[in-house]
Enzyme design. Structure first.
Site, PDB file in Angstrom:
ATOM      1  N   GLU A 217       0.811  -1.215   0.000  1.00 47.01           N
ATOM      2  CA  GLU A 217       0.000   0.000   0.000  1.00 47.01           C
ATOM      3  C   GLU A 217       0.843   1.262   0.000  1.00 47.01           C
ATOM      4  OE1 GLU A 217      -2.377   3.392   1.460  1.00 47.01           O
ATOM      5  OE2 GLU A 217      -0.548   2.534   2.321  1.00 47.01           O
ATOM      6  N   GLU A 218       1.939   1.257   0.753  1.00 48.45           N
ATOM      7  CA  GLU A 218       2.749   2.472   0.888  1.00 48.45           C
ATOM      8  C   GLU A 218       3.417   2.897  -0.423  1.00 48.45           C
ATOM      9  OE1 GLU A 218       2.598   4.448   3.198  1.00 48.45           O
ATOM     10  OE2 GLU A 218       2.113   3.406   5.057  1.00 48.45           O
ATOM     11  N   ASP A 238      -8.044   2.224   7.046  1.00 49.34           N
ATOM     12  CA  ASP A 238      -6.728   2.842   7.081  1.00 49.34           C
ATOM     13  C   ASP A 238      -6.813   4.071   7.968  1.00 49.34           C
ATOM     14  OD1 ASP A 238      -4.068   3.431   6.509  1.00 49.34           O
ATOM     15  OD2 ASP A 238      -4.279   3.080   4.354  1.00 49.34           O
ATOM     16  N   HIS A 318       2.890   9.339   9.231  1.00 50.74           N
ATOM     17  CA  HIS A 318       4.175   9.122   8.568  1.00 50.74           C
ATOM     18  C   HIS A 318       5.329   9.743   9.343  1.00 50.74           C
ATOM     19  CE1 HIS A 318       2.843   7.726   4.296  1.00 50.74           C
ATOM     20  NE2 HIS A 318       2.224   7.073   5.270  1.00 50.74           N
TER      21      HIS A 318
END
Length: 344
Positions: A217-218, A238, A318
């Protein structure tokens, strides 16, 4: 506090899984769910799919959480034996400055280190505070006696070795969990705990449902394949992004109405809101301007589904992240109510 989900989140965050190196955590989840009678399938990309038969097998649901995280690779070995980084995922160098890390070599041997500016010492470098945090200036100081690139190479470290960041997971008495990689291991823990409870309570879902633990996904293509043609609704669980102009907080479930890929399905979004209102689940509607999900990746791949996105609110996404048990509980409640509901 929902201790089971919190403890599972802690277990998952402490398992290194930067995108591209996720075999261990996928195997862990697969083995864990096998203990409860689930038979998962690992696809060629390394994602785990667990299909749960429902009353209606003609119409399916698809729900995802991703277990891959931000990380890095060895870009180069510098003449003094330290390492240059190449980032995996969308984050900034300043967010990892001073972080402990682990270098995972191809032979299986691991080495610890610290991510620092080359110009860290204020006693030596007058630009220690002003120099740009970038690939040229950031480096890994290895916890071994290395004085040259040859010394480092003798350790078995080479270009392409993965580097994971110390999560530093901590659960506070006030109900917060702070850690790297809550994106998206909180959601993975929620889905795992749902499956465990489903088996323990011997309940049946209204529709056959595919639980997909994605591992890319990243980097933009998690959850974009292995979608059965009978899937009608696709839900990505998410993180909810927090910041200026955002409604998302650490105490409610965030329902995304739009991200960088465009609006999410209006009917499905309204269905989430109706479920929250009916069952008094605290929620926020929000737009994430610089964001993509498994669901948006599926849409780009051409999936003909109604797509949605919900999740716990994550502070400092993040970077060194944090959320609260209240947000996790609200997200669990909405996931459960949704999966037992009729189609929107």
């Amino acid at each position: 506090m929902n201790q089971s989900t919190i403890e599972l989140t802690e277990t998952l965050t402490n398992m290194p899984s930067p995108t591209g190196s996720t075999t261990e955590i996928i195997s862990f989840i697969d083995s864990l769910l096998k203990e409860y009678g689930y038979q998962g399938k690992i696809n060629r990309k390394g994602s785990l799919i667990v299909t749960v038969p429902g009353k209606d097998d003609n119409n399916h649901r698809f729900i995802t959480a991703h277990i891959d995280t931000l990380g890095a690779m060895v870009r180069a070995i510098k003449p003094d034996g330290r390492l240059k980084l190449d980032l995996i995922g969308g984050f900034k160098y300043n967010s990892i400055e001073g972080e402990y890390c682990t270098i995972h070599t191809q032979s299986g041997k691991n080495y610890t280190g610290t991510i620092l500016m080359h110009q860290t010492s204020v006693h030596v470098y007058k630009d220690a505070g002003t120099a740009e945090r970038n690939q040229d200036n950031m480096e890994v100081r290895i916890d071994e006696k290395t004085f040259s690139d040859k010394d480092t190479e003798k350790l078995g470290i080479q270009v392409g070795d993965f580097i994971s960041f110390d999560p530093r997971t901590e659960i506070t008495p006030s109900g917060f969990i702070k850690s790297r990689h809550l994106d998206d291991k909180v959601s993975a823990a929620i889905l795992i705990q749902f499956l465990v409870n489903l088996k323990k309570e011997q309940q049946e879902l209204p529709y056959t449902t595919h639980f997909f633990f994605s591992n890319n996904e990243e980097i933009g293509y998690g959850g974009n394949s292995n979608i059965d043609e009978r899937v009608v609704e696709y839900l990505a669980v998410d993180m909810g992004a927090m910041g200026d102009d955002q409604q998302t907080d650490e105490y409610t479930v965030s329902i995304c109405v739009k991200d960088a890929s465009g609006p999410y399905h209006l009917g499905l979004r309204n269905h989430f809101v109706e479920l929250c209102k009916k069952d008094n689940i605290p929620y926020q509607l929000d737009i994430y301007p610089f964001y993509g999900s498994d669901a948006s990746a599926a849409m780009r791949a051409g999936a003909d589904v109604k797509h949605g996105l919900i999740g716990a609110g994550i502070e400092a996404s993040h970077a060194f992240e944090r959320t609260h048990n209240d947000s996790i509980v609200a997200t669990e409640q909405l996931v459960t109510k949704y999966l037992f509901s009729e189609f929107s």
